[in-house]
Design a protein around this motif. Sequence first.
Motif, PDB file in Angstrom:
ATOM      1  N   ALA A 168       0.844  -1.202   0.000  1.00 16.13           N
ATOM      2  CA  ALA A 168       0.000   0.000   0.000  1.00 16.13           C
ATOM      3  C   ALA A 168       0.875   1.247   0.000  1.00 16.13           C
ATOM      4  N   GLY A 169       1.905   1.212   0.833  1.00 17.91           N
ATOM      5  CA  GLY A 169       2.815   2.351   0.916  1.00 17.91           C
ATOM      6  C   GLY A 169       3.479   2.636  -0.429  1.00 17.91           C
ATOM      7  N   LEU A 170       3.945   1.591  -1.081  1.00 15.02           N
ATOM      8  CA  LEU A 170       4.613   1.783  -2.373  1.00 15.02           C
ATOM      9  C   LEU A 170       3.633   2.318  -3.414  1.00 15.02           C
ATOM     10  N   ALA A 171       2.406   1.766  -3.400  1.00 18.01           N
ATOM     11  CA  ALA A 171       1.417   2.207  -4.386  1.00 18.01           C
ATOM     12  C   ALA A 171       1.047   3.671  -4.158  1.00 18.01           C
ATOM     13  N   LEU A 172       1.181   4.135  -2.913  1.00 19.94           N
ATOM     14  CA  LEU A 172       0.851   5.532  -2.619  1.00 19.94           C
ATOM     15  C   LEU A 172       2.113   6.392  -2.550  1.00 19.94           C
ATOM     16  N   ASN A 173       3.147   5.935  -3.208  1.00 23.45           N
ATOM     17  CA  ASN A 173       4.385   6.714  -3.355  1.00 23.45           C
ATOM     18  C   ASN A 173       5.072   7.077  -2.048  1.00 23.45           C
ATOM     19  N   CYS A 174       4.924   6.196  -1.058  1.00 19.35           N
ATOM     20  CA  CYS A 174       5.525   6.485   0.252  1.00 19.35           C
ATOM     21  C   CYS A 174       6.971   6.000   0.316  1.00 19.35           C
ATOM     22  N   LYS A 175       7.675   6.555   1.278  1.00 20.53           N
ATOM     23  CA  LYS A 175       8.970   5.983   1.638  1.00 20.53           C
ATOM     24  C   LYS A 175       8.692   4.929   2.712  1.00 20.53           C
ATOM     25  N   ILE A 176       9.554   3.913   2.750  1.00 16.39           N
ATOM     26  CA  ILE A 176       9.342   2.838   3.720  1.00 16.39           C
ATOM     27  C   ILE A 176      10.450   2.905   4.774  1.00 16.39           C
ATOM     28  N   ASN A 177      10.059   2.911   6.034  1.00 19.70           N
ATOM     29  CA  ASN A 177      11.054   2.874   7.107  1.00 19.70           C
ATOM     30  C   ASN A 177      11.591   1.462   7.252  1.00 19.70           C
ATOM     31  N   HIS A 207     -10.009   2.047  -5.283  1.00 17.42           N
ATOM     32  CA  HIS A 207      -9.653   1.386  -6.526  1.00 17.42           C
ATOM     33  C   HIS A 207      -8.230   0.827  -6.464  1.00 17.42           C
ATOM     34  N   LEU A 208      -7.324   1.674  -6.015  1.00 13.54           N
ATOM     35  CA  LEU A 208      -5.915   1.298  -5.978  1.00 13.54           C
ATOM     36  C   LEU A 208      -5.668   0.132  -5.018  1.00 13.54           C
ATOM     37  N   LEU A 209      -6.259   0.214  -3.828  1.00 15.47           N
ATOM     38  CA  LEU A 209      -5.995  -0.826  -2.829  1.00 15.47           C
ATOM     39  C   LEU A 209      -6.621  -2.155  -3.232  1.00 15.47           C
ATOM     40  N   ARG A 210      -7.774  -2.092  -3.894  1.00 15.82           N
ATOM     41  CA  ARG A 210      -8.378  -3.324  -4.407  1.00 15.82           C
ATOM     42  C   ARG A 210      -7.515  -3.894  -5.519  1.00 15.82           C
ATOM     43  N   TYR A 211      -7.085  -3.007  -6.372  1.00 15.78           N
ATOM     44  CA  TYR A 211      -6.304  -3.404  -7.548  1.00 15.78           C
ATOM     45  C   TYR A 211      -5.039  -4.160  -7.140  1.00 15.78           C
ATOM     46  N   ILE A 212      -4.365  -3.666  -6.092  1.00 14.22           N
ATOM     47  CA  ILE A 212      -3.126  -4.336  -5.700  1.00 14.22           C
ATOM     48  C   ILE A 212      -3.383  -5.435  -4.676  1.00 14.22           C
ATOM     49  N   GLY A 213      -4.654  -5.698  -4.372  1.00 15.39           N
ATOM     50  CA  GLY A 213      -4.994  -6.840  -3.512  1.00 15.39           C
ATOM     51  C   GLY A 213      -4.711  -6.622  -2.037  1.00 15.39           C
ATOM     52  N   VAL A 214      -4.669  -5.334  -1.615  1.00 14.21           N
ATOM     53  CA  VAL A 214      -4.372  -5.051  -0.221  1.00 14.21           C
ATOM     54  C   VAL A 214      -5.624  -5.170   0.649  1.00 14.21           C
ATOM     55  N   LEU A 219       4.687  -5.585  -7.026  1.00 14.81           N
ATOM     56  CA  LEU A 219       3.732  -4.516  -7.291  1.00 14.81           C
ATOM     57  C   LEU A 219       3.394  -4.496  -8.783  1.00 14.81           C
ATOM     58  N   PRO A 220       2.115  -4.619  -9.128  1.00 10.65           N
ATOM     59  CA  PRO A 220       1.786  -4.580 -10.558  1.00 10.65           C
ATOM     60  C   PRO A 220       1.944  -3.165 -11.110  1.00 10.65           C
ATOM     61  N   GLU A 221       1.908  -3.056 -12.421  1.00 14.31           N
ATOM     62  CA  GLU A 221       1.931  -1.727 -13.032  1.00 14.31           C
ATOM     63  C   GLU A 221       0.727  -0.945 -12.488  1.00 14.31           C
ATOM     64  N   MET A 222       0.953   0.255 -12.014  1.00 16.39           N
ATOM     65  CA  MET A 222      -0.116   1.027 -11.400  1.00 16.39           C
ATOM     66  C   MET A 222      -1.162   1.442 -12.452  1.00 16.39           C
ATOM     67  N   PRO A 223      -2.440   1.395 -12.067  1.00 16.00           N
ATOM     68  CA  PRO A 223      -3.501   1.701 -13.036  1.00 16.00           C
ATOM     69  C   PRO A 223      -3.349   3.052 -13.740  1.00 16.00           C
ATOM     70  N   SER A 224      -2.845   4.062 -13.024  1.00 18.11           N
ATOM     71  CA  SER A 224      -2.731   5.375 -13.663  1.00 18.11           C
ATOM     72  C   SER A 224      -1.686   5.339 -14.788  1.00 18.11           C
ATOM     73  N   SER A 264      -7.645  -5.745 -17.045  1.00 18.24           N
ATOM     74  CA  SER A 264      -6.496  -5.074 -17.660  1.00 18.24           C
ATOM     75  C   SER A 264      -5.384  -6.080 -17.953  1.00 18.24           C
ATOM     76  N   GLU A 265      -5.257  -7.086 -17.098  1.00 21.30           N
ATOM     77  CA  GLU A 265      -4.202  -8.071 -17.360  1.00 21.30           C
ATOM     78  C   GLU A 265      -4.556  -8.988 -18.540  1.00 21.30           C
TER      79      GLU A 265
END
Length: 472
Positions: A62-71, A169-176, A289-294, A321-322
């Motif tokens: 989820a963090g990666l899909a939302l462009n976060c940095k990971i601690n 949409h995003l969280l469903r898409y990546i199965g989170v 992480l799959p290719e992001m929908p955007s 899409s796949e």
Amino acid sequence: MKYLMTAGLETHVELSTKSKMFCSCKTEFAGEPNSRCCPVCLGLPGSLPVINKQAVELAILAGLALNCKINTLSYMDRKNYSYPDLPKAYQISQYDVPLCYDGFIKLSSGKVIRISRIHIEEDAGKLVHNKNETLIDYNRCGVPLIEIVTEPDFSSSDEVREYVQMLQHLLRYIGVSDCRMQEGSMRCDVNVSVRPADSDKLGTRTEIKNMNSVANMVKALEYEYKRQTELLEKGESITQETLRFVESDGSTSPMRSKEDARDYRFFREPDLLPLHIGEAELKRIKENLPEMPSIKLERYVKEFGLSKTDAQHLIKYRRVSEFFDEVAKLTSDAKTASKLIIGQMFSLFSTEAQKEEFSVKVTPFQLSELVALLSSGKVNSSLAKTTLDKMLLSGKDVTDFLSAEDLKGFTKAELENLCAKAIEQSPSAVADFKGGKEKALMALVGFVMRESRGKANAETAKECLEKLLTDN
Ligand code: ADP
Ligand code: MG
Ligand code: ZN
């Protein structure tokens, strides 16, 4: 005086793990009350938590899909409070060092909503209020959650609506998470304040807890905007407090005064080790992480020339899409493939869940074969349509439905001959066309289609006729 709205969101999302955050109890929704509990999620003395690795992975996704940095090093903390739905009297959460931080999501207008942090924690139980009693169901205790916190970057309820929908949409898409607001697997706390248009200092906020539908969030925001504005206009001030949304009349009402971090007496969870995320592990998760929908959307428009609307249809569901991606690899005419998927294959399904599942008998390869015949003009679109229907029902190949005769199709020479014949036999249509009546051409196309018994491609026939007529 004009007042501006500011809002920030805290969104709780239940992670799609099979078992709970710190024990092996099942996480499924509903079920016999108190049937999915054990000493760990009930917080019985002497029980020890073990962290769910899959939950941590999903949180990182989820963090990666939302462009976060990971601690790479974060900590679990105890948040202490007493409430009947929390048998331990503390929640294990993350306080000062969350797993993910500094992300963002971009709305369709291009506006960026900053995400301050995403941390992992456990859910509490559920209180069921009946007439003269309150019952407690502990099944939800210990279900893994992430909390996604935004900066106060929203300036309208429309932006909030779009953000929540994008997040879902995003969280469903990546199965989170399945992000079902009605079932409580996604819940939002809405923070809102107003300020005079000429001031850039944010006003005092109120927080509306536990919103379970986007429509209610919009109503609550509009209601609070009006209520706070009216108070300020009367010269009164806003009290920082926690509110609940009253569904019956769309208003808000006070729940409790706003608690402070100090009230929770956070301290490091002594029963769990710090959370280390190794470089190799992070790399592996990134690769998942799959290719992001955007990104897909842009690619479909640029690479295949799809319209934005068509591309949006395809990226809405990951499986669709796949499937399309697979077909696109096998054909040089992805656009035709997209039309068949959106038009004919979608019409097989009526519910969102069915579209999400996208269970079809035709394989990407089988569809690509049909596309090849269609785009080379060997079959025309109406024959392709009936054939695809048969393929979808049976799962058989295109060659099972089209005879060798059908597939021999129509050579260019045959088409040119027929076009010449059409011109020869319809002098009045030809005269009309030459006289400027573009529509007269359709009579000639009709002739070609009839003579070829539907095997010619109308579009190619039209081009061929035009060429013959203008060359002469
Ligand atoms: P807390 O720890 O009390 O929950 P935070 O500072 O973490 O407070 O903020 C919680 C949420 O409130 C965040 O989403 C943030 O963007 C939002 N927020 C903070 N200040 C304001 C404000 N003045 N107006 C609207 N939203 C705000
Ligand atoms: Mg809060
Ligand atoms: Zn348990």
